[in-house]
Design a protein around this motif. Sequence first.
Motif, PDB file in Angstrom:
ATOM      1  N   TYR A   1       1.206  -1.059  -0.164  1.00 30.27           N
ATOM      2  CA  TYR A   1      -0.352   0.246   0.151  1.00 30.27           C
ATOM      3  C   TYR A   1       1.038   1.477   0.188  1.00 30.27           C
ATOM      4  O   TYR A   1       0.922   1.880  -0.516  1.00 30.27           O
ATOM      5  CB  TYR A   1      -1.125   0.142   0.961  1.00 30.27           C
TER       6      TYR A   1
ATOM      7  N   GLY B   1     -14.223  -6.289   6.215  1.00 29.54           N
ATOM      8  CA  GLY B   1     -12.352  -6.094   6.461  1.00 29.54           C
ATOM      9  C   GLY B   1     -11.272  -6.457   6.757  1.00 29.54           C
ATOM     10  O   GLY B   1     -11.298  -6.776   7.910  1.00 29.54           O
TER      11      GLY B   1
ATOM     12  N   THR C   1      -6.590  -1.567  -2.615  1.00 33.19           N
ATOM     13  CA  THR C   1      -7.508  -2.541  -2.257  1.00 33.19           C
ATOM     14  C   THR C   1      -8.676  -3.090  -2.980  1.00 33.19           C
ATOM     15  O   THR C   1      -8.671  -3.851  -2.893  1.00 33.19           O
ATOM     16  CB  THR C   1      -7.752  -1.325  -1.599  1.00 33.19           C
TER      17      THR C   1
ATOM     18  N   VAL D   1     -12.539   0.835   2.623  1.00 33.17           N
ATOM     19  CA  VAL D   1     -13.341   0.569   0.886  1.00 33.17           C
ATOM     20  C   VAL D   1     -14.428   0.481   1.316  1.00 33.17           C
ATOM     21  O   VAL D   1     -15.848   0.621   0.380  1.00 33.17           O
ATOM     22  CB  VAL D   1     -12.898  -0.538  -0.293  1.00 33.17           C
TER      23      VAL D   1
ATOM     24  N   SER E   1      -7.312  -6.152  -4.893  1.00 36.64           N
ATOM     25  CA  SER E   1      -6.959  -7.185  -2.804  1.00 36.64           C
ATOM     26  C   SER E   1      -8.787  -7.830  -3.121  1.00 36.64           C
ATOM     27  O   SER E   1      -8.132  -8.942  -3.441  1.00 36.64           O
ATOM     28  CB  SER E   1      -6.200  -6.535  -2.510  1.00 36.64           C
ATOM     29  N   LEU E   2      -9.087  -7.100  -2.703  1.00 35.92           N
ATOM     30  CA  LEU E   2     -10.398  -7.886  -2.201  1.00 35.92           C
ATOM     31  C   LEU E   2     -10.757  -8.929  -3.793  1.00 35.92           C
ATOM     32  O   LEU E   2     -11.311  -9.446  -3.383  1.00 35.92           O
ATOM     33  CB  LEU E   2     -11.578  -6.765  -2.270  1.00 35.92           C
TER      34      LEU E   2
ATOM     35  N   ARG F   1     -13.529 -11.494  -2.169  1.00 36.58           N
ATOM     36  CA  ARG F   1     -14.750 -11.068  -1.397  1.00 36.58           C
ATOM     37  C   ARG F   1     -15.419  -9.898  -2.130  1.00 36.58           C
ATOM     38  O   ARG F   1     -16.256  -8.892  -1.004  1.00 36.58           O
ATOM     39  CB  ARG F   1     -13.711  -9.950  -0.353  1.00 36.58           C
TER      40      ARG F   1
ATOM     41  N   GLN G   1      -9.050 -11.909  -3.829  1.00 35.14           N
ATOM     42  CA  GLN G   1      -9.710 -12.631  -2.530  1.00 35.14           C
ATOM     43  C   GLN G   1     -11.019 -13.103  -2.801  1.00 35.14           C
ATOM     44  O   GLN G   1     -11.681 -13.471  -1.947  1.00 35.14           O
ATOM     45  CB  GLN G   1      -9.196 -11.931  -0.941  1.00 35.14           C
TER      46      GLN G   1
ATOM     47  N   GLU H   1      -9.214  -1.747   3.658  1.00 31.62           N
ATOM     48  CA  GLU H   1     -10.193  -2.749   3.151  1.00 31.62           C
ATOM     49  C   GLU H   1     -11.351  -2.061   3.329  1.00 31.62           C
ATOM     50  O   GLU H   1     -12.837  -2.142   3.236  1.00 31.62           O
ATOM     51  CB  GLU H   1     -10.235  -4.236   3.709  1.00 31.62           C
ATOM     52  N   ARG H   2     -11.216  -2.222   5.736  1.00 27.50           N
ATOM     53  CA  ARG H   2     -12.906  -1.699   6.001  1.00 27.50           C
ATOM     54  C   ARG H   2     -13.555  -0.235   5.420  1.00 27.50           C
ATOM     55  O   ARG H   2     -13.982   0.362   4.792  1.00 27.50           O
ATOM     56  CB  ARG H   2     -12.896  -1.566   7.172  1.00 27.50           C
TER      57      ARG H   2
END
Length: 274
Positions: A57, A98, A73, A106, A76-77, A82, A80, A103-104
């Motif tokens: 990051y 997240g 981000t 986003v 990446s999510l 997600r 995964q 992540e949270r």
Amino acid sequence: MWVLFLLVACAAAVASAVRLVGAAATASRRPGRAAGAVFTAADHDTELPTPAAVSVYEAAFLAGGPRRVADLTLLSLARQRRLLLAHTGWATVVDPDGGDELERSVITAIGPDGQSRVSAIRTAVGAAEAVRSLADRLVAAGLAVPSTAVTNIATAVRQGQFAALLVVLTGTVSLFMLPPEAGAAPVVAWFALPLALISGALAIAHLEMRTSSLWASPAGMRLLGRIAADSVGRSGDGASGLTAFAVRGPAALKDPELRAALQGGGDVRPRPEN
């Protein structure tokens, strides 16, 4: 009368050129080491942190600022599974939990509906506390340019563009005001001087930002070079793929639909899967 317009054009061009070149020069200087910095990014490569000491990051921020961090981000999510990224430019939450602050951020930016445009998510994440904290750490370490310098450059560029437009407009008005028997060549030649000045200043600022970075200090640029060299020849999957994206942006993506999603897409919401 046209001389008065020329004086206005020259004053605007000189003021804008001085601010533009000054802002670019200030941003290109190595920031001073802040008290309590975790590591020192001084004048020599040997004093830089190793690429492994910098998170993916942080590398993304140095290469592309808050926008790149938000896109990384999202990517990446998506890898995964997600979050779903549609080529139309919409993101859909699959797993609302997240794993870290970014992540949270986003997931919060997407909102309770579970779907949002990537451009809106990017804007919200760029202003989130998690990104500001990341930026502050990099500035304190001497690797990133302070946000005030970035803002000064953006403001100076807009002012320079306005000054160039003002020179063209005042020159055009001056030509229309000339009596028929007067020659236009001297007027054009005089107005070409301030236009050349501001155009040159804009070109210098553009070159400065391309050869350095709008976000990374010279030390940060050297570190990015190391990170890029370490990722050469590795697979485009997994962590190395995220590192390549952090440094190079969407150009590092092999999937055209992911590139389309992160580069804007369309205005059509993705249909929910049955």
